[in-house]
Design an enzyme around this catalytic site. Sequence first.
Site, mmCIF file in Angstrom:
data_model
loop_
_atom_site.group_PDB
_atom_site.id
_atom_site.type_symbol
_atom_site.label_atom_id
_atom_site.label_comp_id
_atom_site.label_asym_id
_atom_site.label_seq_id
_atom_site.Cartn_x
_atom_site.Cartn_y
_atom_site.Cartn_z
ATOM 1 N N LEU A 124 0.817 -1.221 0.000
ATOM 2 C CA LEU A 124 0.000 0.000 0.000
ATOM 3 C C LEU A 124 0.849 1.269 0.000
ATOM 4 O O LEU A 124 0.534 2.247 0.678
ATOM 5 C CB LEU A 124 -0.973 0.008 1.196
ATOM 6 C CG LEU A 124 -2.078 -1.052 1.178
ATOM 7 C CD1 LEU A 124 -2.862 -1.035 2.499
ATOM 8 C CD2 LEU A 124 -3.041 -0.857 0.008
ATOM 9 N N ASN B 296 -10.929 0.147 -0.838
ATOM 10 C CA ASN B 296 -10.149 -1.080 -0.807
ATOM 11 C C ASN B 296 -10.281 -1.683 0.590
ATOM 12 O O ASN B 296 -9.502 -1.374 1.486
ATOM 13 C CB ASN B 296 -8.691 -0.758 -1.150
ATOM 14 C CG ASN B 296 -7.790 -1.971 -1.056
ATOM 15 O OD1 ASN B 296 -8.236 -3.066 -0.723
ATOM 16 N ND2 ASN B 296 -6.514 -1.785 -1.335
ATOM 17 N N CYS C 9 -7.197 -5.468 0.815
ATOM 18 C CA CYS C 9 -5.778 -5.751 0.575
ATOM 19 C C CYS C 9 -5.376 -6.934 1.450
ATOM 20 O O CYS C 9 -5.607 -6.927 2.653
ATOM 21 C CB CYS C 9 -4.918 -4.541 0.913
ATOM 22 S SG CYS C 9 -3.164 -4.903 0.745
ATOM 23 N N LYS D 277 -14.538 -2.618 -2.899
ATOM 24 C CA LYS D 277 -13.798 -3.780 -3.394
ATOM 25 C C LYS D 277 -13.609 -4.787 -2.277
ATOM 26 O O LYS D 277 -13.073 -4.459 -1.217
ATOM 27 C CB LYS D 277 -12.439 -3.335 -3.949
ATOM 28 C CG LYS D 277 -11.667 -4.453 -4.645
ATOM 29 C CD LYS D 277 -10.495 -3.874 -5.430
ATOM 30 C CE LYS D 277 -9.682 -4.921 -6.141
ATOM 31 N NZ LYS D 277 -8.593 -4.320 -6.937
ATOM 32 N N GLY E 107 -10.084 -9.921 -11.819
ATOM 33 C CA GLY E 107 -9.285 -11.095 -11.464
ATOM 34 C C GLY E 107 -8.928 -11.920 -12.685
ATOM 35 O O GLY E 107 -9.741 -12.690 -13.180
ATOM 36 N N GLY E 108 -7.720 -11.733 -13.189
ATOM 37 C CA GLY E 108 -7.172 -12.622 -14.207
ATOM 38 C C GLY E 108 -7.676 -12.460 -15.616
ATOM 39 O O GLY E 108 -7.480 -13.349 -16.439
ATOM 40 N N THR F 279 -3.128 -7.305 -14.031
ATOM 41 C CA THR F 279 -1.931 -8.098 -14.312
ATOM 42 C C THR F 279 -1.637 -8.247 -15.803
ATOM 43 O O THR F 279 -0.477 -8.321 -16.200
ATOM 44 C CB THR F 279 -2.091 -9.488 -13.661
ATOM 45 O OG1 THR F 279 -2.342 -9.285 -12.272
ATOM 46 C CG2 THR F 279 -0.838 -10.334 -13.817
#
Lengths: 305, 272
Positions: free
Chosen positions: A75, A127, A130, A165, A243-244, A266
């Site tokens: 963070l 958030n 985390c 989130k 996610g992905g 990512t």
Amino acid sequence: MEEPNLSVEISGFRMKNPLMLASGVLGISIGSLRRVHEAGAGAVVTKSIGYEPRVGYDNPTLVEVHGGYLNAIGLSNPGVKEFCKELSRSKIDDLPLVVSLFGAEPSEFKDMVSMLDGLKIKAYELNLSCPHVKGFGVEVGQDSRAIREIVEAVKEESGKTLFVKLSPNVTDMVKIAKVAEDAGADALTLINTIRAMSIDTETFRPILANKVGGLSGPAIKPIAIRCVYEVSKAVKIPIIGCGGVVDWQDAIEFFLAGAQAVQLGTVIAYRGPDIFEEIKRGIRNYLITKGRKSVREIVGLAHDF
Amino acid sequence: MTSNRPRIVRLVDVKDESSTVRTMTFRDDLCSKAKPGQFIMVWIPGVDEIPMSISVIKEDLAGLTVREVGEASKTLFDIKAGGTIGIRGPYGNGFTPIIGKVMIIGAGTGLAPLMPLTEILAERSASIDMIIGGKTIDEFVFVDRAKRALFKTKSRLVTTTEDGSHGIRGLATDAILPILREKSTDIIYTCGPELMMRKVFSIAQESGVPVQASLERVMKCGIGICGSCCIGKYRACKDGPVFDSPKLEEVKDEFGAFRRDHSGRIIKLSTN
């Protein structure tokens, strides 16, 4: 065949297309965020901002594994005061900017929002998920009372659209999601990274300086799809899938599971910011092939079975 | 698939360049194929992982050059031959070597990425003017290696020190204009303190000579996703670290003006 409508509106927040930059990726400077927007993102989310500046963890903060990456950046962020300066310095009127926030207490969130709210940002994403910083993130995000108080505090302070989130690192995600909905969240972002670890076989050491990090990338996509599917059945507010996602098929899968928009993170390590345009094209062609007029039309279709 | 993980390598040799600077070599196929100007993330287990230029690029050997400044570089500095480090990369774009009349200007460990570039350019029989700058003679590194490389081609080596203890008294950038006035130059390659590079860029712009400069920023991931090395719209680790003149022009409000620390806060570059 008419051009399908890729635009989406999530609780008053309008995006030209349903692809967003996920928080934590390239999100500390407006210059980087603008570049991702220009590359085709419908909206961009900043790195999570906290009340005080944080340098984050020592390196290594990132390591590749099969199917994704582990990270424990910790963070790192310049703190809300500095970040307000960053925003004031830059022209952001035309940027579909979502500011991600983390904190430990409802009052912290409230103070940050009061400082940010006058600036031309379009929405917030809390958030609460985390996976690797003590006292923040998922430690807050599995506590129903904390979630309720934080969401209520932010809603009280600001009329802007509020995303929350959530983490999959909880026993009952549907329950947590309902708490956030009840407290006034306008939409939910599912999911954050998953607690994970990687060890170097030569030196016997955990590779990340923080030992534990969050797993992102294709490896977590089926988990994210399951979460979106289950939660979207249980709540009425929109879901943003995360996610992905690495190609347009992944994005479509999220829509079918019940997401109205998806976030990309990512994949930028694999393909760079230009991936946004490519996935957008893939979604458009898919809608044409399937004879659908908009993204909205395919949201949640998997629920029919 | 999982190339972005540290590879553990053993140091073959550790050589003193000066009292505070050492070059460490190891065997690694990927680094032996690196372009000059590319960098690696060097893992000192239990301490840190830091970006470092590849300063030696040979068929069977690669290396890095470290000055002991921070905790990580001090620990790295003390690792002896036979000791191990982790590396991942090479990352970044690297310099683009040209065949022609080039100028190379660097100072301190900023010379690290310029040395393999100089060696490649010398092999291609370019004409090379090289300027090596430093505060005093004690801080000079790579002068002998530069002489050995430049011997192979039409070249000139100019050294400058601020105290006059070696070569011309003054700043490295003072030596640029006399050379540019004397002969045409196709490109200037530079690496060193950012304010020096900014000066190089200004002089080159005025003279109409293109520049390739290797910039330094805080790097965490090294693969273009964390955003900590951002400069303008670019990521130093992925779109750089070598910036050419059009890109330097695009980031001119930041280049030589400020960088960001590990939290992302802006730190102004001091002009002293």
